[in-house]
Scaffold this motif. Sequence first.
Motif, short mmCIF file in Angstrom:
data_model
loop_
_atom_site.label_atom_id
_atom_site.label_comp_id
_atom_site.label_asym_id
_atom_site.label_seq_id
_atom_site.Cartn_x
_atom_site.Cartn_y
_atom_site.Cartn_z
N GLU A 116 32.13 99.20 49.81
CA GLU A 116 31.40 98.57 50.90
C GLU A 116 31.41 97.04 50.76
OE1 GLU A 116 27.27 99.88 51.10
OE2 GLU A 116 26.77 97.88 51.85
N VAL A 117 31.04 96.57 49.56
CA VAL A 117 31.00 95.12 49.34
C VAL A 117 32.40 94.51 49.47
CG1 VAL A 117 30.54 93.35 47.60
CG2 VAL A 117 28.94 95.21 47.92
N ASN A 118 33.37 95.21 48.93
CA ASN A 118 34.74 94.73 49.01
C ASN A 118 35.19 94.59 50.46
OD1 ASN A 118 37.26 93.93 48.15
ND2 ASN A 118 38.03 96.02 47.98
N ALA A 119 34.87 95.60 51.28
CA ALA A 119 35.29 95.56 52.69
C ALA A 119 34.60 94.40 53.42
CB ALA A 119 34.96 96.89 53.37
N ASP A 120 33.29 94.23 53.16
CA ASP A 120 32.54 93.13 53.79
C ASP A 120 33.14 91.78 53.42
OD1 ASP A 120 30.92 94.98 54.80
OD2 ASP A 120 29.15 94.49 53.59
N LEU A 121 33.35 91.61 52.10
CA LEU A 121 33.84 90.31 51.64
C LEU A 121 35.26 90.04 52.11
CD1 LEU A 121 32.35 89.99 48.06
CD2 LEU A 121 31.89 88.54 50.02
N ASN A 122 36.04 91.11 52.25
CA ASN A 122 37.40 90.92 52.73
C ASN A 122 37.41 90.27 54.10
OD1 ASN A 122 40.20 91.84 53.77
ND2 ASN A 122 40.17 92.14 51.56
N LYS A 123 36.46 90.64 54.94
CA LYS A 123 36.36 90.00 56.26
C LYS A 123 36.01 88.53 56.11
CE LYS A 123 34.74 94.21 58.37
NZ LYS A 123 33.46 94.90 58.35
N VAL A 124 35.05 88.24 55.22
CA VAL A 124 34.64 86.85 54.99
C VAL A 124 35.82 86.03 54.48
CG1 VAL A 124 33.06 85.33 53.75
CG2 VAL A 124 32.30 87.60 54.45
N VAL A 125 36.58 86.63 53.56
CA VAL A 125 37.74 85.92 52.99
C VAL A 125 38.74 85.57 54.09
CG1 VAL A 125 39.75 86.19 51.48
CG2 VAL A 125 37.50 86.87 50.67
N LYS A 126 39.02 86.54 54.96
CA LYS A 126 39.98 86.29 56.05
C LYS A 126 39.51 85.17 56.96
CE LYS A 126 42.32 90.71 56.38
NZ LYS A 126 42.17 92.05 56.90
N ARG A 127 38.20 85.18 57.24
CA ARG A 127 37.64 84.12 58.09
C ARG A 127 37.69 82.76 57.42
NH1 ARG A 127 33.09 87.37 59.32
NH2 ARG A 127 31.82 86.12 57.91
N PHE B 6 23.04 94.22 42.28
CA PHE B 6 23.92 93.14 41.86
C PHE B 6 25.05 92.92 42.87
CE2 PHE B 6 27.64 91.48 39.65
CZ PHE B 6 27.10 90.33 39.09
N SER B 7 25.64 94.04 43.33
CA SER B 7 26.77 93.93 44.27
C SER B 7 26.36 93.19 45.54
CB SER B 7 27.26 95.31 44.66
OG SER B 7 27.65 96.02 43.52
N ARG B 8 25.15 93.49 46.02
CA ARG B 8 24.73 92.87 47.28
C ARG B 8 24.43 91.39 47.10
NH1 ARG B 8 22.68 98.38 48.60
NH2 ARG B 8 24.60 99.09 49.61
#
Lengths: 189, 367
Positions: A116-127, B6-8
């Motif tokens: 979940e966190v990886n998918a969210d951050l991946n969007k942020v990274v692309k932006r 932690f992850s969040r």
Amino acid sequence: MATGDTALWLHNKLGSTDDLWSGATICSQLTKSRLVNIQACYHALQPHVKVKLMLSFLHIPRRNVEQWKLELEDILLTAAHDSDQWVSMVADILRPFPATGTLNLGLDESNGVFAEVNADLNKVVKRSSNVRMLPLECQFLNKTALVAATGVHPQPVKHFALKRKPKSAILRAELLQKSSEVANNKKNN
Amino acid sequence: VKIEVFSRVLRTSITSLLEGGEDAVEKNLPEFTKMVCHGEHTYLYSQVLMHILAQETKGGSNIRRLCQELQKSANEKGLDLFKMYSEMNPPPVDLIRVPAFLDLLIEALFKPTSRVNPEHKQKYVYVLAYAASVTETYKKGQRKNINRDELKPTTQALEKVQGICAENKSSSDLIADIATLFMNIKFPVIAFGILKWVDYTVSDASYFKLNTDHTPLHLVLIDEIVTNHVLLHQKALDLLVRIFESSFEELDVLVQLELKKTVLDRIVHLFSRGFVIPVVTYIRKCLDKQDTDISLIRHFVTEVLDVIAPPYTPEFMQLFLPLLENKAITGSIILEDGKDPVSEFISFYEITNIINQQQHTQVRVEE
């Protein structure tokens, strides 16, 4: 050493919750037979001791890691099914380590929170591609290599027009002039 | 701390670092490092997550930079969990494109007191040139092509310049090599090396005492680096600030001031080459701290006004204006008829403000 003693020894060494960077401290005392004992008493250990123990694997000299590969893998395999999420996560990351010396970067499918966190951050990274926070090695790269690594750079903001060059320009010209005179003199002598 | 919590928190921190860019990193890095370095397991987890994110072609390099900053600060704290990251099975050129490693090679080649075995020297030069110049193309994780076109010229230039720097010549002997140095400074890796060499050379206690030239040659090399390499601007400013803030106790007070003006001229050069906001911010800091001779700040202001012309960005005007409005700095250079650069800048600022307000009102009326 009996398994009960091994568990006690580990808790003495790694039981503190104040120092969470103590992985390196026990690796000089690990042996093949001790790893077998640890495997036997593993279920009885506290979660943070389990985590620290696994992290100590990263500090073991490569030659020993190769010799103890099976014992290390056994511990990681047990840990991967642990109910504590830190324990199972660290085990998952370290899974290929005994065999190849590398970490597992394919965690995505196995862990919900991580995915979940990886998918969210991946969007942020692309932006963030216009942020241009360049990796530090970019300072060393030739232009072609830089463009290949990070793409074309936007022009910096122009805060003013330049009506004339600063004093440094005259200085540069003078210095080059002097340099060629000295170089010519050296040639002639 | 639970892994979910932690992850969040990690997600929120990385998001704000990426959205804030370079400034946010400088400001929030200590806190971020502290959180990630809470334990060896949190560090490992965060680095793995960020390595996965860094593989994204679009924007991935921002994350790579974050990983490096994190690694650097953890290293400074004496925490050590890094060996395996250099072994994380990366593609060949990336394997040697590790800033700490390249820095080490530069140090060995360009530090004046460094004594490197000639056989090793050749290898260092080759590895550095390779890291700086080779490009690879990948398709679906498979390397398709290695381009080494620039490897030979980079290696030769590096060898030549390293040879000149290693001779430890006096400035009067070095002057004959200036053209060669200027020509080769165009390679970033060489500029980086020369900057390090200049740093060591001018940091020698006797350098400015023995150097009687109005502008020591090594400082002119900094100008040339600044002209050619935007990415080295911050490093150049750091060095210039360090020289500017040295006490030079052994020199006569007037000579000290002259020398500092010379260093300021280098800072003005950096400013003229586009490193505007960091330079003016630094001079503003000098004024606020009240530890800088006011005549030096006046020198900076005069030199800047001498070269700039409108249009100015609002950001620059806001930052620069307090220096001009300070009577101690500009009182002696303002003329009564207002036909001096200080008054002209201030009136430009005021007119821009009035026009902006009018436009603003107009828009509102039209609404």
